[in-house]
Structure formats: C-alpha cells, structure tokens
Design a protein around this motif. Structure first.
Motif, PDB file in Angstrom:
ATOM      1  N   ARG A 500      31.100  11.383   3.272  1.00  0.00           N
ATOM      2  CA  ARG A 500      29.946  11.243   4.110  1.00  0.00           C
ATOM      3  C   ARG A 500      29.021  10.036   3.754  1.00  0.00           C
ATOM      4  O   ARG A 500      28.368   9.368   4.625  1.00  0.00           O
ATOM      5  N   VAL A 501      28.732   9.965   2.469  1.00  0.00           N
ATOM      6  CA  VAL A 501      27.690   9.024   2.119  1.00  0.00           C
ATOM      7  C   VAL A 501      28.062   7.628   2.292  1.00  0.00           C
ATOM      8  O   VAL A 501      27.416   6.647   2.625  1.00  0.00           O
ATOM      9  N   ALA A 502      29.407   7.370   2.005  1.00  0.00           N
ATOM     10  CA  ALA A 502      30.173   6.148   2.193  1.00  0.00           C
ATOM     11  C   ALA A 502      30.254   5.643   3.566  1.00  0.00           C
ATOM     12  O   ALA A 502      29.634   4.512   4.047  1.00  0.00           O
ATOM     13  N   ASN A 503      30.450   6.629   4.557  1.00  0.00           N
ATOM     14  CA  ASN A 503      30.121   6.840   5.952  1.00  0.00           C
ATOM     15  C   ASN A 503      28.990   6.113   6.428  1.00  0.00           C
ATOM     16  O   ASN A 503      28.624   5.173   7.217  1.00  0.00           O
ATOM     17  N   GLU A 504      27.854   6.978   5.857  1.00  0.00           N
ATOM     18  CA  GLU A 504      26.287   6.558   6.064  1.00  0.00           C
ATOM     19  C   GLU A 504      26.127   4.938   5.858  1.00  0.00           C
ATOM     20  O   GLU A 504      25.335   4.200   6.463  1.00  0.00           O
ATOM     21  N   VAL A 505      26.376   4.622   4.581  1.00  0.00           N
ATOM     22  CA  VAL A 505      26.308   3.385   4.033  1.00  0.00           C
ATOM     23  C   VAL A 505      26.851   2.230   4.993  1.00  0.00           C
ATOM     24  O   VAL A 505      26.414   1.240   5.391  1.00  0.00           O
ATOM     25  N   ASN A 506      28.179   2.520   5.365  1.00  0.00           N
ATOM     26  CA  ASN A 506      29.020   1.649   6.130  1.00  0.00           C
ATOM     27  C   ASN A 506      28.438   1.549   7.495  1.00  0.00           C
ATOM     28  O   ASN A 506      28.103   0.646   8.077  1.00  0.00           O
ATOM     29  N   GLU A 507      27.543   2.784   7.994  1.00  0.00           N
ATOM     30  CA  GLU A 507      27.135   2.715   9.397  1.00  0.00           C
ATOM     31  C   GLU A 507      25.636   1.867   9.338  1.00  0.00           C
ATOM     32  O   GLU A 507      25.553   1.201  10.436  1.00  0.00           O
ATOM     33  N   VAL A 508      25.028   2.061   8.285  1.00  0.00           N
ATOM     34  CA  VAL A 508      23.875   1.240   8.104  1.00  0.00           C
ATOM     35  C   VAL A 508      24.104  -0.325   8.144  1.00  0.00           C
ATOM     36  O   VAL A 508      23.346  -1.328   8.763  1.00  0.00           O
ATOM     37  N   ALA A 509      24.945  -0.695   7.097  1.00  0.00           N
ATOM     38  CA  ALA A 509      25.485  -2.189   7.315  1.00  0.00           C
ATOM     39  C   ALA A 509      25.864  -2.645   8.542  1.00  0.00           C
ATOM     40  O   ALA A 509      25.710  -3.662   9.021  1.00  0.00           O
ATOM     41  N   MET A 510      26.619  -1.817   9.184  1.00  0.00           N
ATOM     42  CA  MET A 510      27.253  -2.063  10.573  1.00  0.00           C
ATOM     43  C   MET A 510      25.802  -2.328  11.445  1.00  0.00           C
ATOM     44  O   MET A 510      25.846  -3.435  12.394  1.00  0.00           O
ATOM     45  N   LYS A 511      24.966  -1.689  11.462  1.00  0.00           N
ATOM     46  CA  LYS A 511      23.614  -1.489  12.250  1.00  0.00           C
ATOM     47  C   LYS A 511      23.069  -2.945  11.947  1.00  0.00           C
ATOM     48  O   LYS A 511      22.498  -3.866  13.010  1.00  0.00           O
ATOM     49  N   LEU A 512      22.968  -3.261  10.591  1.00  0.00           N
ATOM     50  CA  LEU A 512      22.105  -4.595  10.321  1.00  0.00           C
ATOM     51  C   LEU A 512      22.916  -5.741  10.947  1.00  0.00           C
ATOM     52  O   LEU A 512      22.619  -6.582  11.432  1.00  0.00           O
ATOM     53  N   LYS A 513      24.333  -5.755  10.363  1.00  0.00           N
ATOM     54  CA  LYS A 513      25.070  -6.818  11.091  1.00  0.00           C
ATOM     55  C   LYS A 513      24.901  -6.854  12.825  1.00  0.00           C
ATOM     56  O   LYS A 513      24.860  -8.198  13.295  1.00  0.00           O
ATOM     57  N   ARG A 514      24.869  -5.796  13.216  1.00  0.00           N
ATOM     58  CA  ARG A 514      24.762  -5.786  14.931  1.00  0.00           C
ATOM     59  C   ARG A 514      23.466  -6.647  15.316  1.00  0.00           C
ATOM     60  O   ARG A 514      23.364  -7.287  16.152  1.00  0.00           O
ATOM     61  N   VAL A 515      22.339  -6.294  14.510  1.00  0.00           N
ATOM     62  CA  VAL A 515      20.903  -6.721  14.912  1.00  0.00           C
ATOM     63  C   VAL A 515      21.053  -8.290  14.440  1.00  0.00           C
ATOM     64  O   VAL A 515      20.527  -9.084  15.492  1.00  0.00           O
ATOM     65  N   ARG A 516      21.587  -8.715  13.709  1.00  0.00           N
ATOM     66  CA  ARG A 516      21.639 -10.194  13.212  1.00  0.00           C
ATOM     67  C   ARG A 516      22.642 -10.612  14.322  1.00  0.00           C
ATOM     68  O   ARG A 516      22.103 -11.825  14.890  1.00  0.00           O
TER      69      ARG A 516
END
Length: 577
Positions: A500-516
C-alpha cells in the motif's frame, strides 16, 4: 482375504424375525416350520433374539408364540425386555405365552424322566392358541438332567419330531463358552447341530476393553445365506445386525440441489455448496476449527428450517453451543425451538457398532435431515479398528439411503503427516467432499488454512485460503501470494501494508508527472495558437497584395483605353476589351 458373497436368494418358506440385518443375511428369516439352533455364551443375546422373534411374529405376522424358559423365570424375562418397548404385557393377553420349566436348585432327581409330559402340555396350549412360533430357551439345563448321551439324543429327537409334525417354527438355545466358538473341539450336545435346519452362533467378547458382539449363520438347509461373521448390537429396539453392504443405497435418490456449508465464501469455492444428501469429511489437527465449520453447517441447516442432529464426542452440547457463540454461531436458539438436538456421545458407551446403532436411532427419532458427527475418528479407539472402519462406511451408506446430509470431522495425529490416509478409519475414499484444515507457520504465527481436496460432481477451487474466525463469524480470505508463497496472518498484513505504501508513492509520482505534462501541453497549445494567428495574418496580407496588384492592373488598362479614345487615334481599330 475378504470372502466373496454370493447373492442371497429369498425362499418363500421363511419366517421373518423383524431383526434389522438378520432377515437380509438369511434371505428372509428363519426356516418356516423348521427348527433353528442358537448357540452362544453368557450375554451374547440368545434370549433377546428369541423373544424378538416371537414379538415380531405376534405383532406383524399375527402368529401366536410360546416361550418355554428352562433357566430364567419368565417374569424376570418380561421385566428385562420392557426397555425395548415391545408391549409384552399386552401381547401376553392374546398372542404371546410364557411357560416356566425351571428345575429347583435343591431338586433331587429320582428315576428316569422324559419330555413327553412337557410336550403334552405344550400340545394343548398350542392347539388352544393356534401357536405358530415356539422358543425353548436354555435347553441345555434340562438336557443336563438326563443320565447319558443316548437319553439326551432320544429326547432331542423327540422334541424335533414333535416340532416338525406340527410345522412349528422353533428356536432352541444352548449355552456355550467363547472358547467353543474359537476352537475346533467338539461342543456339548453337538448332535443337535446335525438335527436342526439352521444354526446361528453368537459370540460376546471384549477387545481392547470394549465389548464386541458378533454372529455367524453356520448352516441353513435349503437356502443360501451370508456365511461371514457379522457384528451386531443390542440397542433400544432389540438386536440389530450390521450387514457389510447396504443395498438400499443403490436406490438412493440423486439430486443436484445445493445447500449452504454455512460459510458463504466456502460455498463459492465449492461451486454452490454441498450436494443434498452428500457425505462431507472435514479433517485437521486439534484446534484447526473443524467443530466451527460443523457448527456453521448446523446453523445454516436450522436457518433453512431443517431438523439437525449434532453428535459431539469431545465436549458436552452446552459447551459446544457456548464455544461456537464466540465466533457468531448462535445454536442455542435452535435447541430451544427443537430444530436442533445436541448429543454428547460421552454418554454412549460400547463399541463402534453401539455408537452407530444409537446415532441411527436418535436421527430417526429427531427426523433429522442433516447430521453432524464431531469427530468420527473417535470410533477408531472403540475396540477393533477394522470394525470401526466398516461402521464408518455403513454410516455413510445409511445417510445416503435416507437422503441425510452428513458432515463428519476427523482428528489427525499431530505426530503424523497431514494426510487423512494415516487415520485408521480411512473414510476419505468414500466421502463425497473432503475439506482439509491445517496450520501454516509464518513469522512466528500459526494461521489456519483451508483447502478442498476433492468434491465429487462439481468443479471446486484448488487454492489454499486462510480461515478467519472473529466475533462477526467465519469467513475465508482471498489468496495472497508473494514470491510464489502464500502469505497469511501478520506476514500477509506486513506485506500488504508495504504494497500500500509503495502504491501511494507511485500514485504521487504519477500525479506530479501528470501536472508537468499538463503544463507542457498548455504551453504547446499557446505556441500553436500564436503560430496560427501569425499564419492567418500572413494569409490576409498575401490576399491584400494580390487584390491590390489586380486592381492596379485594371486601372492602368482602363486609363490607356480612355486616353486613346480622347486623342481619336486609330479610330478604325477595333475596340479594346
């Protein structure tokens, strides 16, 4: 080596005894109008069998009977038989008569005697009551008073001829020790065996401290019969012989109806639950929740309104109800309503045959449609293990023949492997569904696992699921694997938390990439719009240039034409266009 039984042929001239199993192995009962000899030691059941034969004849066949007692007083015989519920007092008034011929202990014999006087009395009584069945109980007592073997042979022949002449179906009982049955030595009064048409040997022995009764039909003139030694019990309704096969199972009704196991996710694994009338075996070590699964099944059955019998060999019924309540299984309400009956098998003593006879009687009395036995492996400790295995098999045959859904648990030895084949009963081969419970040790924890080893007639899951017990009930988790290993308990929770922690980190990274990417996309859209505007301006400028050029050309042409007209030159020339 197991003997091969020939099919038993029924003969029309048979006198049924009404004894469960005995009429089957003899093809219909005792030879009608002939004499049968019962031989056995003390407590082997000779008197009970003889009396049951007379009672059945009086009640069901409308045949009067006479019981001649040479040893025990008939009043004591009647008193002892009251526990079988045969209504002897009522039968004695019309169809059943007792005659006491008991030599007094202090009797002094003077001179010779014979049986003619007794037979004369019996002649008058049989004519008066139209007797068709007669029993001579403990004939050896009166024969022992005769002076020699010749006199005994003479009187037995006299009695035999008297029975044949009147076509009475007779039984003669003789006492014999257990050593007689097991050795080849000539028994007392052996000549009687050659006179009678049927001989039945009864044996009562103790194996590993447990009482065992067996019978064998030694001879039966003019009829085929089962020659093997078969166990029998003296139960609530009298004798019951355990036949080694159950023909009625062949006619058992087969249905595709499914019923719930009491655990919804287990029903899913089974493709819809247990089949109606199936036999289910639940195996596992102590503490793996075998009783809990059995209780869940009983709970589901009672919710459907089906009468259920729960037989516990480990605990009292009240304890089982209390323990199951801790996991959300409330059986007490069904006991109060009468749909569920809890039986503590500790109150039943004796051999495995005794257990089976008692359970069958209880199930019939309760009209049970579902039956739970927890655990059936206890029978393997009830004397002869081979007999216990046969009893377990006949339990399954009986339940199928009656359409009763049977759930049995079997306790495995923790010192052995996790295979039910190590159990002395080995009933997994004939059970329809086999569910195995075990422990999985991981990260210092002991967790329960459930798997379905087999379930005949239906597709079923091959996964090992974790069995979860909680206040809210019983359930199964989804299979969770990591690195090819099934994880359960805290180790599974730890791994799931890390995921779950790894999924949360991946989800944040995906959100940042989406903003960029959104910003870059917006920038490109602005640039594209600017270029489109510049292109449009160039296109307008180009269009104006073309139009201006064309306009100037037209004006110049028109000017030249006008100048020529004004000067009048070249008037004869054609007009310019």
């Amino acid at each position: 080596m197991k003997s091969v039984r020939s099919p038993i042929l029924k003969v029309a001239s048979k006198a049924p005894t009404g004894i469960a199993g005995f009429d089957e192995i003899t093809g219909g009962g005792l030879p009608h109008g002939r004499t049968t000899l019962l031989v056995g030691g003390p407590g082997s059941g000779k008197t009970v069998l003889s009396l049951q034969f007379l009672v059945y004849g009086a009640e069901e066949c409308k045949e009067s009977g006479i019981f001649v007692a040479f040893e025990e007083n008939s009043k004591r015989i009647v008193a002892n038989a009251e526990s079988f519920g045969w209504k002897l007092a009522e039968l004695q008034r019309k169809k059943l008569f007792f005659m006491d011929i008991n030599p007094m202990p202090d009797m002094v014999q003077s001179g010779d005697f014979d049986l003619r006087g007794m037979l004369a009395v019996l002649e008058a009584k049989s004519n008066e009551t139209r007797t068709r069945r007669i029993v001579f109980d403990a004939m050896d007592v009166i024969l022992a008073l005769l002076p020699d073997e010749a006199a005994r042979r003479r009187e037995v022949c006299r009695l035999h001829e008297w029975l044949l002449a009147r076509e009475l179906t007779g039984i003669i009982t003789l006492k014999a020790g257990g050593e007689y049955i097991s050795t080849r030595s000539e028994p007392p009064f052996s000549f009687i065996h050659f006179l009678v048409d049927c001989t039945v040997i009864l044996n009562h022995s103790v194996i590993l401290g447990v009482s065992q009764r067996n019978m064998r039909v030694q001879k039966y003139r003019g009829s085929s019969f089962d020659e093997d030694e078969l166990p029998f019990v003296i139960g609530k309704n009298g004798l019951e012989v355990a036949v080694a096969h159950t023909p009625s199972r062949v006619d058992a009704k087969i249905t595709n109806e499914r019923i719930s196991s009491g655990v919804e996710r287990l029903d899913t694994m089974l493709g819809g639950g247990y089949y109606r009338g199936a036999s289910v075996l639940i195996t596992g070590f102590s503490g793996t929740a075998k009783t809990t699964l059995s209780g869940a099944f009983a709970d589901a059955a009672c919710q459907r309104g089906e009468r259920t019998l729960f037989v516990s060999f480990d605990s009292d019924g009240a304890e089982v109800i209390r323990n199951l309540a801790s996991v959300g299984i409330q059986l007490g309400r069904y006991v109060k309503s009468g749909s569920l009956r809890m039986i503590s098998a500790r109150t039943i003593t004796g051999s495995a045959e005794t257990f089976l006879a008692r359970i069958k009687t209880l199930a019939k009395e309760h009209k049970a449609r579902c039956l739970v036995i927890d655990p059936v492996s206890t029978w393997s400790k009830s004397g002869n293990a081979l007999t216990a295995r046969s009893v377990a098999e006949r339990l399954i045959d009986w339940s199928k023949a009656n359409g009763t859904t049977l759930v049995c648990t079997s306790l495995l030895d923790e010192m052995s492997s996790q295979s039910e084949g190590n159990s002395s009963l080995q009933i997994s081969k004939i059970a329809d569904t086999w569910i195995h419970l075990n422990y999985l040790l991981q990260a210092g924890e002991r967790n329960r696992g459930l798997s379905i080893i087999k379930s005949r007639g239906t597709a079923h899951s091959n996964q090992v699921r974790e069995l979860i017990l909680s206040d809210s009930g019983v359930t199964l988790t989804d299979t969770y694997t990591a690195g090819g290993e099934v994880l359960m308990g805290a180790l599974r929770w730890q791994k799931e938390r890390a995921d779950r922690v790894a999924n949360e980190v991946n989800e944040v990274a995906m959100k940042l990439k989406r903003v960029r990417l959104d910003a870059e996309e917006a920038e490109l859209e602005v640039r594209v719009k600017s270029l489109q505007t510049e292109l449009l301006a160039k296109q307008v400028e180009k269009e104006l240039l073309v139009r201006t050029t064309e306009s100037r050309k037209g004006e110049i042409s028109q000017g030249l034409t006008r100048m020529e007209e004004l000067r009048g030159a070249d008037a004869t020339k054609p007009d310019r266009k």
